[in-house]
Design a protein around this motif. Structure first.
Motif, PDB file in Angstrom:
ATOM      1  N   LEU A  45     -13.737   5.963   2.153  1.00 36.12           N
ATOM      2  CA  LEU A  45     -12.848   4.868   1.788  1.00 36.12           C
ATOM      3  C   LEU A  45     -12.737   3.919   2.980  1.00 36.12           C
ATOM      4  N   ALA A  46     -13.285   2.727   2.799  1.00 38.83           N
ATOM      5  CA  ALA A  46     -13.287   1.705   3.849  1.00 38.83           C
ATOM      6  C   ALA A  46     -12.696   0.429   3.263  1.00 38.83           C
ATOM      7  N   THR A  47     -11.515   0.562   2.702  1.00 44.24           N
ATOM      8  CA  THR A  47     -10.913  -0.526   1.934  1.00 44.24           C
ATOM      9  C   THR A  47     -10.073  -1.478   2.775  1.00 44.24           C
ATOM     10  N   GLY A  48      -9.972  -1.239   4.065  1.00 49.32           N
ATOM     11  CA  GLY A  48      -9.296  -2.183   4.944  1.00 49.32           C
ATOM     12  C   GLY A  48      -7.787  -2.044   4.941  1.00 49.32           C
ATOM     13  N   GLN A  49      -7.164  -2.818   5.822  1.00 51.75           N
ATOM     14  CA  GLN A  49      -5.712  -2.734   6.008  1.00 51.75           C
ATOM     15  C   GLN A  49      -4.989  -4.020   5.639  1.00 51.75           C
ATOM     16  N   PHE A  50      -5.693  -4.959   5.004  1.00 51.51           N
ATOM     17  CA  PHE A  50      -5.090  -6.259   4.698  1.00 51.51           C
ATOM     18  C   PHE A  50      -5.229  -6.557   3.208  1.00 51.51           C
ATOM     19  N   GLN A  51      -4.761  -5.637   2.388  1.00 51.02           N
ATOM     20  CA  GLN A  51      -4.952  -5.767   0.948  1.00 51.02           C
ATOM     21  C   GLN A  51      -3.688  -6.208   0.217  1.00 51.02           C
ATOM     22  N   THR A  52      -2.602  -5.468   0.375  1.00 51.90           N
ATOM     23  CA  THR A  52      -1.396  -5.701  -0.417  1.00 51.90           C
ATOM     24  C   THR A  52      -0.285  -6.263   0.450  1.00 51.90           C
ATOM     25  N   PRO A  53       0.215  -7.451   0.127  1.00 46.08           N
ATOM     26  CA  PRO A  53       1.268  -8.066   0.946  1.00 46.08           C
ATOM     27  C   PRO A  53       2.544  -7.235   0.951  1.00 46.08           C
ATOM     28  N   VAL A  54       3.183  -7.173   2.106  1.00 46.19           N
ATOM     29  CA  VAL A  54       4.498  -6.550   2.221  1.00 46.19           C
ATOM     30  C   VAL A  54       5.556  -7.650   2.209  1.00 46.19           C
ATOM     31  N   MET A  55       6.434  -7.577   1.239  1.00 46.03           N
ATOM     32  CA  MET A  55       7.607  -8.444   1.220  1.00 46.03           C
ATOM     33  C   MET A  55       8.809  -7.575   1.558  1.00 46.03           C
ATOM     34  N   PRO A  56       9.545  -7.924   2.596  1.00 45.43           N
ATOM     35  CA  PRO A  56      10.651  -7.073   3.032  1.00 45.43           C
ATOM     36  C   PRO A  56      11.792  -7.068   2.020  1.00 45.43           C
ATOM     37  N   ILE A  57      12.582  -6.020   2.083  1.00 42.78           N
ATOM     38  CA  ILE A  57      13.788  -5.934   1.263  1.00 42.78           C
ATOM     39  C   ILE A  57      14.870  -6.745   1.958  1.00 42.78           C
ATOM     40  N   MET A  58      15.229  -7.890   1.368  1.00 46.58           N
ATOM     41  CA  MET A  58      16.203  -8.798   1.974  1.00 46.58           C
ATOM     42  C   MET A  58      17.229  -9.220   0.929  1.00 46.58           C
ATOM     43  N   ASP A  59      18.452  -9.305   1.358  1.00 44.47           N
ATOM     44  CA  ASP A  59      19.547  -9.633   0.463  1.00 44.47           C
ATOM     45  C   ASP A  59      19.363 -11.041  -0.117  1.00 44.47           C
ATOM     46  N   GLY A  60      19.302 -11.123  -1.434  1.00 44.83           N
ATOM     47  CA  GLY A  60      19.218 -12.405  -2.115  1.00 44.83           C
ATOM     48  C   GLY A  60      17.825 -12.957  -2.279  1.00 44.83           C
TER      49      GLY A  60
END
Length: 574
Positions: free
Chosen positions: A249-264
């Motif tokens: 598995l060489a699928t890389g580390q830049f695939q799925t965006p992280v959106m932080p848990i933020m109020d509102g």
């Protein structure tokens, strides 16, 4: 950074001598001794594969997948590489349009909740009878754009920030005279040339995504979907199964965006469609023309986007937590090139305005920061908040790595069956692996290109060699119990975020003494080449690169600004 090999002087972020000693957790002899101890344990108490590996699937044709394919082919394996994009090169392939689906968590969710509901989305057409030819409808276009082969994280103005001599494979040097810093298209072209030079083209199948991965008997069954668009607005979709003895598995580390848990944040994004995006959706600086921009984050992509925006936007803010000067050399170097026009903001408290008397909040387009300041005239918010590794193709065979799981050796060696977790992971790391490569419960599955520490791409060569030599029995793994023992006792050789010649040299020695010792003991007649770490000549490259990088960034930023001004004047003339 370390200067030339004769002086071992440490340089500061301006490339000037710094009297502070290098922050090395372990010495080179310590690392070699630890690796050799594990290598001897593998000779004394080896892991025994139940069957020989002859056929291998490599998933991903980016920097790590290509070197894995090359190493495996050299050891005589039958290799097939699957790449969901239409070109090789991974993140260095610039593609449009960007994904238009962005998952934004609510303020009450837990970090690991996405793991329970995450899964691959099937093609929106009947593909049960083999290959399907269908019209490229809007529904199919959305599936292609967001699920089958979403655009990479590459943006139009992206350039490398690791100098070209240290980018790629040391076995395939860049042509003489190549600048230290080049465009993404030049890097993608380098990898295409790598493929041609080592004869990998016939082993690569493009436009093919991995949907599911499961072990059946002695083979891994891959469910794959190949989708190609023809010029007459027709789409060919073919979903099928293929079986292999081993999988990389060489699928890389830049695939799925992280959106932080933020109020509102979720309500804000819903009320103001298109105003909130992730850096993976950012493609062109022109899209920020005359806009008030807020960049959330303080690492490489955030700095890049903020400085690009500063050439064309009305106003640019950058919000990040903690101090601007971090003490992490590589991050401070990156941040040092941020234009003075960018307005610094602290972390975000919430995406709302707050009534000073009642404390009640209202989502009305206002962003409130931890120092109490607010912004209410932002046109676009770009979250440069990183990526997560999802390994969606494992489905419910994944389990979230709770603290107790990370220390539970029994979980690491759990029997592989459809009802038990195959991998223990969080959004960055698969924990039940040996040296971040081999799945301890079944080492016929391996990962390359996803170490726990920051690194340059030559390190992927060493990981690839480990897989190829272990699977060809030119090197041995320790027994499962020993792999668990060593994995649980593992400590990093130096700071995770350290990036210089010495750290690269140290990290290479976590693999090379093992592979070289075993080659001499197990297959002396094969005369396998002795694997070497980064040559000492690369030390001067690091020193030179930290001097050149700020100069390059300044020139690039000015060139982007001048190009924008030229096009604006042409438009006014019209």
């Amino acid at each position: 950074m370390v200067n030339d090999t004769s002086s071992s002087v440490i340089l500061d972020s301006q490339g000037k001598p710094n009297d502070k000693p290098a922050m090395i957790d372990k010495t080179l002899p310590q690392v070699i001794k630890e690796t050799t101890t594990e290598a001897q344990a593998a000779l004394d108490d080896p892991f025994n594969f139940e069957y020989s590996i002859k056929t291998v699937a490599v998933v991903g044709a980016g920097p790590s997948g290509l070197v894995a394919a090359k190493a495996l082919l050299e050891q005589g394996f039958k290799v097939q590489v699957f790449e969901r994009n239409s070109k090789v090169g991974g993140i260095w392939v610039f593609t449009e349009p960007a994904e238009n689906e962005l998952y934004i968590p609510t303020g009450t969710e837990k970090q690991q909740d996405w793991l329970e509901n995450d899964g691959n989305k099937a093609p929106p057409c009947d593909h049960s009878s083999g290959e399907t030819q269908t019209t490229n409808t809007e529904e199919i276009e959305q599936w292609l754009q967001n699920h089958h082969h979403p655009a990479t994280a590459c943006y139009y103005d992206l350039t490398n920030n690791t100098s070209t001599p240290y980018l790629g494979s040391l076995e395939f040097p860049w042509p003489d005279g190549t600048p230290y810093f080049v465009s993404h298209s030049a890097v993608q072209n380098y990898y295409q040339n790598y493929v041609t030079h080592f004869g990998l083209n016939e082993h690569i199948q493009l436009n093919t995504a991995l949907d599911n991965l499961v072990k059946r008997g002695n083979q891994w069954e891959l469910t794959l979907t190949r989708a190609t668009t023809t010029g007459d607005e027709q789409v060919s979709i073919h979903q099928y199964q293929a079986a292999f003895d081993g999988v990389v598995l060489a699928t890389g580390q830049f695939q799925t965006p992280v959106m932080p848990i933020m109020d509102g944040l979720q309500e804000y994004a819903s009320l103001f469609p298109g105003k909130v995006i992730h850096s993976k959706q950012f493609k062109r600086t022109d899209d920020l023309e005359n806009k008030n921009v807020l960049v959330v984050g303080g690492r490489v992509s955030a700095v890049d986007i903020a400085r690009f925006a500063s050439t064309i936007a009305k106003r640019v803010h950058m919000a990040y937590r903690g101090p601007f000067i971090t003490g992490v050399f590589i991050l401070d170097l990156i941040r040092s090139v941020l234009p003075e026009s960018v307005i610094h903001k602290p972390g975000i408290e919430g995406f709302w305005s707050k009534n000073a008397e009642t404390g009640e909040t209202e989502v009305d387009g206002t962003v409130t920061f931890t120092d109490g300041s607010t912004l209410s005239d932002i046109d676009i918010i770009i979250f440069a908040t990183g990526y997560r590794s999802k390994h969606t193709y494992f489905g419910r065979s994944r389990t979230w790595a709770a603290d107790e799981d990370k220390k539970n050796g029994d979980r690491f060696t759990a029997r592989v069956d459809p009802d038990s977790p195959l991998i223990i992971m969080d959004d960055r790391i698969v924990y039940n692996t040996y040296k971040d490569i081999f799945l301890i419960s079944d080492p016929t599955l391996a990962f390359v290109g996803a170490p726990r520490h920051i690194t340059t791409t030559p390190f992927f060569d060493y990981q690839a060699q480990a897989i190829a030599r272990v699977w060809s029995q030119a090197a041995l793994l320790p027994s499962k119990s020993k792999m668990v023992e060593f994995s649980l006792a593992r400590t990093e050789v130096c700071a995770v975020y350290r990036m210089d010649h010495e750290s690269e040299r140290l990290r290479s020695q976590t693999l090379l003494p093992w592979l070289n010792l075993h080659a001499s003991k197990l297959v002396p007649d094969l005369h396998l080449p002795t694997l070497e770490g980064p040559p000492d000549t690369m030390e001067a490259v690091w020193a030179r690169s930290i001097v050149l990088y700020p100069e390059f960034v300044k020139d690039q930023t000015q060139a982007i600004a001048l190009e924008y001004q030229r096009r604006r004047m042409e438009h006014l003339d019209i």
